[in-house]
Write an enzyme that holds these catalytic residues in place. Sequence first.
Site, short mmCIF file in Angstrom:
data_model
loop_
_atom_site.label_atom_id
_atom_site.label_comp_id
_atom_site.label_asym_id
_atom_site.label_seq_id
_atom_site.Cartn_x
_atom_site.Cartn_y
_atom_site.Cartn_z
N PRO A 17 0.84 -1.20 0.00
CG PRO A 17 0.13 -0.90 2.19
CD PRO A 17 0.85 -1.86 1.31
CB SER A 263 8.62 2.46 8.41
OG SER A 263 8.38 2.03 9.73
CE LYS A 264 5.03 0.31 2.48
NZ LYS A 264 4.98 -0.57 1.34
NE ARG A 265 7.48 -4.47 10.93
CZ ARG A 265 8.57 -5.21 10.94
NH1 ARG A 265 9.51 -4.97 11.83
NH2 ARG A 265 8.73 -6.18 10.07
CG ASP A 266 6.99 3.96 12.37
OD1 ASP A 266 7.54 3.28 13.25
OD2 ASP A 266 7.61 4.52 11.47
#
Length: 509
Positions: A17, A263-266
Amino acid sequence: MNQKEIRVRFAPSPTGPLHIGGVRTALYNYLFARKNGGKMILRIEDTDQTRFVAGAENYINEAFNWCGIEFDESIEKGGEYGPYKQSERKHIYKDYAEQLINSGNAYYAFDTTEELTKIRSEFEAEKKTFIYNAIERKNLRNSLTLSKEETKKLISDGEAYVIRFKMPEDETVVMNDLIRDRVEVNSSVLDDKILFKSDGMPTYHLANIVDDHLMKISHVIRGEEWLPSLPLHVLLYDAFGWEKPEFAHLPLLLKPDGNGKLSKRDGDRLGFPVFPLEWTDPKTGNVSAGYREDGYFPQAFINMLALLGWNPGDERELFSMEELIEAFSIERVGKSGSKFDLEKAKWFNHQYLVKENNETLAELLMPIVIKNGVTVNQEKLSEIIALVKERATFVADLWGQVDFFFIRPKDYDAKAVKKRWKANSYDLMLELKELLSSFEDFESDIVENAVKQWIEANEYGMGAVMNAFRLLVVGALKGPHLFDIVAMIGQEETLERIDQGLNELGRKE
RNA sequence: GCACCGUUCGUCUAGUCUGGUCAGGACGCUAGGUUUUCAUCCUAGUAACACGGGUUCAAAUCCCGUACGGUGUACCA
């Protein structure tokens, strides 16, 4: 005159995404294009087939659609410079890579990944940095060290090879960036980047330059993570003998705690979405939150994002897309990274919710109302929303502000009871009930006037009556103007709520 | 490690090019006001030029250095 046409592009890789940093990059490209009467192009950079993620391309389109960022040329829209997907342009790149070999700016290299990894770790053991450059390439297997015949034979034997850029040995590369001005770097610290992979696909660097040139891109506006490869790109344009576009490297969006690129994880870790739309990972099934699903208005989302790294130079903060286009200039983009602030994002949404008209809000709230088993027509819901909308940040919050218009109190807020349900409250409410039942016309201000008169005449005290009354009607000490509430729920319902409350709370000793 | 980029209130930022305003605004937070309640709203307060040198009558602004942070350093983009 003879002004060159402004053409910009957003070129995502469909590996997952799009996150809000990418959306912002696209937004700035879009604003720049619209502001200058130029064209906005969407190009899908899918040269790395190992990282392909199903659904990503579709997600990108849906996200921009939601945001209101439109493209003039894309896979869907077409355009005279297509195809707009790099895997479909595969055949183009090889010729350009060979053109560079012929002009002495590139060469074939036969090193395997294993060999290179080994050399790198050997260098590291000696605390040295391996750079595949003018010095090291003399010790490796490539068309520069091999004879023409050997090279030819290796290739015809089917030996795997890549094409590398032949970086000048010692040359100052001067670059210009619209945001950072002049940047220079010496080519001796740069390495011979791979332009063309052994799988027959170009790398980003080659494909990007070739496509930008072929698509007549005038301005490359991209994230700062590309700044280190700008020298390569500049040298590549020079090697081809092509005119360079203008470059602008946007500062990064940082994670809210500490530093570092968002980042995507944050998002999951910090409890806010990093994606415009919700995303379900096709492999793991993990769901990541999206702004749309969290209840943000796309206009608020865009407004918030636009102000993260750019400002108009005056004190305005609320901008429609049209106003952003009007006010935008690349020179006013900041140089340093910005941290996302959830509170400010909410504030933006609140501003848009208050501005939104009541009918639209009613339409958006209706599904939630129905889910809670309540039946009401849209017109009436609009009227109720008008009374409470300033109290909400999201449409979903609205339900918590309107539920008592439809549902009688199930219980009574303990703190409020303790504070406001006094020894005389029972009798006061009993008397108030008598008064309320006498009305023919149950309009808000009529009832209000009469009740106030009654309070004053008897010297009951505004607070004593009104708080107890609110407690019985709402179940808690909250909500808009009480007479608006009772007028809205009607005389009969009001009286019944008083009865119920009297029963539940009883006479306090 | 090396290269490049960056650094103003907790956060987003104005101001820096063209030295000279109590360094301005917004979010947040705190207090007060308004209100029958809560929220909204209004008012006030809070809090910053990374550090050290230099140039200058005068530096957030110009110069040098340092520190800190970030990005890059893949047959990823």
